[in-house]
Scaffold this motif. Structure first.
Motif: not given
Length: 538
Positions: A466-492
């Protein structure tokens, strides 16, 4: 329920036994001295510091009970050099058997002698940890005649002593020779000059420099015959009797000892009691410090862990926690314990200030007491900032060593994670220490002791994808929020509570139950690096 003594620690129990014993002996309690011997023949290590720190703990407990007390830090700088410690120059070979206070400083000319340099290293560690002591050089004690009465009494009783030493430890050499090592006036060596006869009226010892076996080597004597004046520091007592002389001369009431010198202490107790008429001090026997492979930490073996090495990475409080925690049992200690002790201290502080509930009343009292001793009975009014040492070290690894504003950049990251607010001295000190740790130790990635269940293992595999596509992305609020939601999805998707999954991740990365927002944290850490950490647990 066991009666609480003082602050409920082993330190209080020992101090209480000491006071009761002194009252029974009928000795003055106006000033109670405790002692620690500082070995000056090699690099002082964490065990050497432990001896002094624990004695100071007893002095603090005595003060807490209302008695005046002081720690005497006695340097054995009249001892002769028996072998060259690991890493020191070969030219020291020509100084074997000479008193370490008569040998040039092998580190340059920063100190008056080899012995003075070694003593200073331990005193520096004590100073940095805020340990108060009165320093006593062994060389000066002998030169100033502070032990002359005890030496005189011991040498007059040498026949009785020789028999007793043989009886106690099976060493019969003191039946033939005096338990005193003169310094040869001709070659300056200590153990090669054999003391033959004591002249009590002149306070002198006759000797012949006939050589000696030191360790596995024979050291030749120069053949000189002479006399050594016991009042002028022209020799020293053998270890089998010297402690007793020291205790009587300086009125010492407590000294701990390592089990490696148990026989010497037994003989010295008898010397103090029976020869010098001075009731020997109370003792506590402690086990030795071993390295992680189980070898004894020693000056000559080259596996020395010094106070300075520890304090490059950890606070003085973390080293005091290590030494005050307990006195019994063998301790395997290494620099990888620093982050663990840094966290333990924070946990202890949380207990002290009531941030963490402890159901066991005896444990609560003991933990609170331990915290107060670590802070020399002057605990802070409020807790410090508890930022994960591991997290800071990981952040430090992202910024190159020597980079301008590196510490400020790390601090700003902590602010972004909503973990830090004010730039206090304590938090900046922790950032500096953890950065040193990152620079020296982060090359070997750490893996904490976590066993994944099959369900957790599948969730981690899914998370990596799930997090592989985020490689090389900047640590912007939007990117961080999207990655965070992916972690939630994996858990559920894996039937796990998100909170439970996040806790698992924090344990895998930081060895903690809480941490920064995973979205920001993974992007700051770098996705490739985050994945490599996750893969280590699979």
């Amino acid at each position: 329920m066991e009666e609480q003594i003082g602050k409920g620690t082993w330190i209080d129990k020992v101090a209480d036994i000491l006071i009761k014993r002194e009252k029974k002996l009928g000795r003055s309690l106006d000033l109670i001295r405790v002692e620690s011997g500082l070995g000056a023949s090699g690099i002082p290590h964490i065990g050497s510091m432990g001896d002094a720190v624990r004695a100071y703990g007893i002095a603090l407990a005595l003060q807490n009970f209302g008695f005046k007390s002081e720690l005497v830090a006695y340097s054995d700088d009249m001892d002769g050099l028996r072998k060259i410690p690991h890493g020191l120059p070969d030219w020291l070979q020509e100084h074997i058997a000479r008193p370490v206070s008569s040998i040039p400083d092998p580190f340059g000319s920063c100190h008056a002698s080899y012995g003075a340099h070694m003593s200073s290293l331990l005193l520096d560690g004590l100073d940095k940890a805020g340990i108060k002591y009165r320093f006593q050089s062994g060389r000066e004690a002998y030169k100033q005649g502070l032990l002359v009465n005890q030496i005189d009494t011991i040498l007059k009783s040498s026949a009785k002593l020789g028999q007793k030493i043989a009886e106690f430890v099976g060493q019969d050499k003191y039946i033939e020779v005096l338990p005193y090592f003169p310094v040869c006036h001709n070659c300056g060596r200590l153990y090669t000059a054999v003391a033959q006869k004591y002249l009590p009226d002149e306070k002198k010892v006759t000797y012949v420099c006939s050589g000696s076996r030191i360790g596995k080597a024979d050291v030749k004597g120069c053949g000189h015959r002479g006399e050594a004046d016991i009042a002028k520091g022209e020799g020293k007592l053998a270890w089998k009797v010297e402690f007793g002389a020291r205790w009587a001369a300086f009125d010492i009431r407590f000294e701990a000892y390592g089990k490696d010198i148990m026989d010497s202490v037994r003989v010295n107790d008898w010397v103090a009691d029976e020869i010098l008429g001075y009731a020997h001090p109370l003792h506590v026997k402690y086990e030795m410090f071993l390295d992680k492979s189980g070898k004894k930490i020693s000056k000559s073996a080259g596996n020395v862990l010094t106070p300075q090495m520890w304090l490059r990475y950890g606070t003085p409080e973390s080293i005091l926690l290590l030494l005050f925690k307990r006195i019994t049992g063998t301790r395997h200690v290494g620099l990888d314990d620093v982050p663990v002790l840094m966290k333990e201290y924070d946990d202890l502080e949380d207990i002290y200030f009531g941030r963490v509930k402890v159901d066991n009343p005896a444990k609560l009292v003991k933990d609170r007491g331990l915290y107060e001793y670590i802070n020399k009975l002057q605990p802070p009014k409020q807790p410090g900032p508890h930022v994960s040492y591991q997290l800071i070290a990981q952040q430090a690894a992202i910024f190159p060593s020597g980079e301008e504003d590196r510490y400020d950049k790390i601090f700003n990251r902590l602010v972004t994670y909503n973990i830090a607010k004010d730039k206090t001295d304590a938090i900046m000190q922790k950032i500096r220490l953890a950065s040193n740790w990152a620079d020296d130790n982060m090359a070997r990635e750490e893996k904490f002791d976590i066993k994944l269940s099959d369900a957790q293992r599948k969730a981690i595999i899914d998370l990596i994808e799930a997090i592989k596509p985020f490689a090389g992305m900047q640590s912007t609020p939007d990117n961080a929020k999207e990655l965070q939601s992916k972690v939630f999805d994996v858990a559920r998707n894996n039937g796990m509570e998100p909170k439970e999954f996040f806790t698992l991740l924090y344990r895998m990365f930081l060895n903690a139950d809480r941490g920064p927002r995973i979205g920001n944290y993974f992007l700051d850490l770098g996705i490739d690096r985050a994945i490599s950490v996750l893969q280590r647990y699979l």
